[in-house]
Design a protein around this motif. Structure first.
Motif, PDB file in Angstrom:
ATOM      1  N   LEU A 236      27.913  -9.931 -34.177  1.00 51.93           N
ATOM      2  CA  LEU A 236      27.837 -10.492 -35.520  1.00 51.93           C
ATOM      3  C   LEU A 236      26.451 -10.256 -36.122  1.00 51.93           C
ATOM      4  O   LEU A 236      26.338  -9.940 -37.314  1.00 51.93           O
ATOM      5  N   ALA A 237      25.396 -10.400 -35.319  1.00 53.43           N
ATOM      6  CA  ALA A 237      24.037 -10.145 -35.811  1.00 53.43           C
ATOM      7  C   ALA A 237      23.904  -8.701 -36.282  1.00 53.43           C
ATOM      8  O   ALA A 237      23.217  -8.416 -37.268  1.00 53.43           O
ATOM      9  N   ASN A 238      24.573  -7.784 -35.585  1.00 54.50           N
ATOM     10  CA  ASN A 238      24.586  -6.383 -35.997  1.00 54.50           C
ATOM     11  C   ASN A 238      25.211  -6.245 -37.389  1.00 54.50           C
ATOM     12  O   ASN A 238      24.669  -5.578 -38.274  1.00 54.50           O
ATOM     13  N   LYS A 239      26.350  -6.906 -37.583  1.00 53.52           N
ATOM     14  CA  LYS A 239      27.027  -6.850 -38.882  1.00 53.52           C
ATOM     15  C   LYS A 239      26.174  -7.527 -39.961  1.00 53.52           C
ATOM     16  O   LYS A 239      26.144  -7.086 -41.111  1.00 53.52           O
ATOM     17  N   MET A 240      25.487  -8.606 -39.588  1.00 48.81           N
ATOM     18  CA  MET A 240      24.617  -9.289 -40.543  1.00 48.81           C
ATOM     19  C   MET A 240      23.485  -8.367 -40.989  1.00 48.81           C
ATOM     20  O   MET A 240      23.141  -8.319 -42.175  1.00 48.81           O
ATOM     21  N   ALA A 241      22.885  -7.647 -40.025  1.00 51.23           N
ATOM     22  CA  ALA A 241      21.801  -6.720 -40.365  1.00 51.23           C
ATOM     23  C   ALA A 241      22.298  -5.640 -41.321  1.00 51.23           C
ATOM     24  O   ALA A 241      21.639  -5.304 -42.310  1.00 51.23           O
ATOM     25  N   ARG A 242      23.477  -5.096 -41.033  1.00 56.22           N
ATOM     26  CA  ARG A 242      24.048  -4.058 -41.906  1.00 56.22           C
ATOM     27  C   ARG A 242      24.360  -4.630 -43.288  1.00 56.22           C
ATOM     28  O   ARG A 242      24.151  -3.971 -44.317  1.00 56.22           O
ATOM     29  N   GLY A 243      24.862  -5.867 -43.307  1.00 54.15           N
ATOM     30  CA  GLY A 243      25.154  -6.503 -44.577  1.00 54.15           C
ATOM     31  C   GLY A 243      23.899  -6.788 -45.387  1.00 54.15           C
ATOM     32  O   GLY A 243      23.884  -6.615 -46.608  1.00 54.15           O
ATOM     33  N   LEU A 244      22.843  -7.224 -44.712  1.00 52.47           N
ATOM     34  CA  LEU A 244      21.581  -7.489 -45.412  1.00 52.47           C
ATOM     35  C   LEU A 244      21.022  -6.210 -46.024  1.00 52.47           C
ATOM     36  O   LEU A 244      20.492  -6.222 -47.136  1.00 52.47           O
ATOM     37  N   TRP A 245      21.140  -5.115 -45.284  1.00 52.53           N
ATOM     38  CA  TRP A 245      20.693  -3.824 -45.832  1.00 52.53           C
ATOM     39  C   TRP A 245      21.462  -3.508 -47.118  1.00 52.53           C
ATOM     40  O   TRP A 245      20.874  -3.114 -48.129  1.00 52.53           O
ATOM     41  N   ALA A 246      22.782  -3.690 -47.064  1.00 52.95           N
ATOM     42  CA  ALA A 246      23.608  -3.384 -48.234  1.00 52.95           C
ATOM     43  C   ALA A 246      23.258  -4.292 -49.406  1.00 52.95           C
ATOM     44  O   ALA A 246      23.161  -3.846 -50.555  1.00 52.95           O
ATOM     45  N   MET A 247      23.046  -5.577 -49.129  1.00 54.83           N
ATOM     46  CA  MET A 247      22.738  -6.525 -50.184  1.00 54.83           C
ATOM     47  C   MET A 247      21.405  -6.204 -50.856  1.00 54.83           C
ATOM     48  O   MET A 247      21.279  -6.268 -52.077  1.00 54.83           O
ATOM     49  N   VAL A 248      20.399  -5.867 -50.043  1.00 57.04           N
ATOM     50  CA  VAL A 248      19.067  -5.595 -50.590  1.00 57.04           C
ATOM     51  C   VAL A 248      19.044  -4.273 -51.352  1.00 57.04           C
ATOM     52  O   VAL A 248      18.529  -4.189 -52.466  1.00 57.04           O
ATOM     53  N   THR A 249      19.628  -3.238 -50.751  1.00 55.33           N
ATOM     54  CA  THR A 249      19.574  -1.912 -51.391  1.00 55.33           C
ATOM     55  C   THR A 249      20.446  -1.847 -52.644  1.00 55.33           C
ATOM     56  O   THR A 249      20.140  -1.106 -53.578  1.00 55.33           O
ATOM     57  N   LYS A 250      21.528  -2.637 -52.662  1.00 60.20           N
ATOM     58  CA  LYS A 250      22.410  -2.650 -53.840  1.00 60.20           C
ATOM     59  C   LYS A 250      22.089  -3.796 -54.795  1.00 60.20           C
ATOM     60  O   LYS A 250      22.722  -3.926 -55.835  1.00 60.20           O
ATOM     61  N   GLN A 251      21.112  -4.647 -54.373  1.00 56.91           N
ATOM     62  CA  GLN A 251      20.696  -5.795 -55.177  1.00 56.91           C
ATOM     63  C   GLN A 251      21.880  -6.690 -55.523  1.00 56.91           C
ATOM     64  O   GLN A 251      22.117  -7.051 -56.676  1.00 56.91           O
ATOM     65  N   GLU A 252      22.624  -7.056 -54.480  1.00 63.37           N
ATOM     66  CA  GLU A 252      23.787  -7.931 -54.642  1.00 63.37           C
ATOM     67  C   GLU A 252      23.669  -9.127 -53.714  1.00 63.37           C
ATOM     68  O   GLU A 252      23.127  -9.009 -52.608  1.00 63.37           O
ATOM     69  N   ASP A 253      24.162 -10.273 -54.151  1.00 62.97           N
ATOM     70  CA  ASP A 253      24.253 -11.439 -53.285  1.00 62.97           C
ATOM     71  C   ASP A 253      25.439 -11.276 -52.338  1.00 62.97           C
ATOM     72  O   ASP A 253      26.330 -10.451 -52.577  1.00 62.97           O
ATOM     73  N   TYR A 254      25.431 -12.073 -51.297  1.00 59.36           N
ATOM     74  CA  TYR A 254      26.566 -12.067 -50.367  1.00 59.36           C
ATOM     75  C   TYR A 254      27.811 -12.567 -51.087  1.00 59.36           C
ATOM     76  O   TYR A 254      27.779 -13.559 -51.795  1.00 59.36           O
ATOM     77  N   ARG A 255      28.900 -11.857 -50.902  1.00 56.63           N
ATOM     78  CA  ARG A 255      30.151 -12.243 -51.569  1.00 56.63           C
ATOM     79  C   ARG A 255      31.255 -12.543 -50.582  1.00 56.63           C
ATOM     80  O   ARG A 255      31.951 -13.528 -50.706  1.00 56.63           O
ATOM     81  N   ASN A 256      31.462 -11.689 -49.591  1.00 59.21           N
ATOM     82  CA  ASN A 256      32.545 -11.886 -48.629  1.00 59.21           C
ATOM     83  C   ASN A 256      32.254 -11.020 -47.401  1.00 59.21           C
ATOM     84  O   ASN A 256      31.330 -10.217 -47.399  1.00 59.21           O
ATOM     85  N   PRO A 257      33.046 -11.192 -46.320  1.00 54.97           N
ATOM     86  CA  PRO A 257      32.799 -10.428 -45.105  1.00 54.97           C
ATOM     87  C   PRO A 257      32.800  -8.920 -45.304  1.00 54.97           C
ATOM     88  O   PRO A 257      32.230  -8.191 -44.503  1.00 54.97           O
ATOM     89  N   ALA A 258      33.426  -8.432 -46.364  1.00 49.50           N
ATOM     90  CA  ALA A 258      33.448  -6.986 -46.586  1.00 49.50           C
ATOM     91  C   ALA A 258      32.062  -6.444 -46.828  1.00 49.50           C
ATOM     92  O   ALA A 258      31.787  -5.272 -46.594  1.00 49.50           O
TER      93      ALA A 258
END
Length: 203
Positions: free
Chosen positions: A178-200
């Motif tokens: 899960l921490a791996n997925k969180m790291a990947r999600g944080l990268w996506a959120m920061v680079t795309k300048q988006e807040d967390y929305r859902n597990p996708a």
């Protein structure tokens, strides 16, 4: 230290910060036959604990304030399992996330991907490499453990894969995944300048 000191004189309390008041009340209780020297030393310890607790609370307020003011840190905290300390640690110790081509590269930099070896030409995945920034990795795993606890206790929606993994795999292994997925999600959120929305967002 205070707990052990008083336990030698018959005042026993469970571990935990919440038990400090219980010890303080016992020290102030004149009906408890503590030697004067023991009582005074315990009071010194308790004053130190109170002072440190106040300083920690002040620092915690400062960190939360700083995390709210920094846009990237604020955005990171919209993800479950990411608090102000983790968000500020990423902003402080990680390089600009835009320098990573993809989320997996950021997770690899943190040491959250398994080491890959080869036996007779067949690739095998082993334990995590534990390379990269250790503090951020530990914080993300701790956050993942908190998410797992909530999922197990409350059955959060959109987490069928976590529930399935918890039924088949050790908790720590699931937390690292899960921490791996969180790291990947944080990268996506920061680079795309988006807040967390859902597990996708963590795919």
């Amino acid at each position: 230290m205070t707990r052990g000191h008083l336990a030698e004189h018959g005042i026993v309390a469970p571990q935990g910060a919440i038990q400090v008041k219980r010890l303080a009340d016992a020290v102030e209780d004149e009906n408890i036959g503590l030697p004067a020297g023991v009582r005074e030393l315990a009071k010194v310890y308790l004053v130190q604990i109170e002072d440190l607790s106040a300083k920690i609370a002040a620092l915690d307020r400062q960190m939360k304030g700083a995390a709210k003011e920094a846009e990237a840190a604020r955005r990171a905290q919209t993800m479950p399992g990411v608090g102000p300390i983790t968000a500020l640690a990423i902003e402080t110790f990680a390089p600009d996330l835009n320098c990573f081509r993809r989320g997996r590269d950021f997770a690899a930099w943190l040491g959250l991907v398994p080491k890959q070896t080869s036996t007779c030409g067949k690739p095998r995945l082993g334990k995590t490499s534990k390379m990269g920034q250790r503090d951020i990795r530990r914080l993300l795993i701790s956050g993942a453990m908190a998410v797992l606890q909530a999922v197990k206790r409350f059955g959060k929606p959109h987490n069928d894969w976590l529930i399935s993994m918890l039924e088949r795999k050790p908790r720590m292994l699931v937390a690292v995944a899960l921490a791996n997925k969180m790291a990947r999600g944080l990268w996506a959120m920061v680079t795309k300048q988006e807040d967390y929305r859902n597990p996708a967002a963590m795919s």
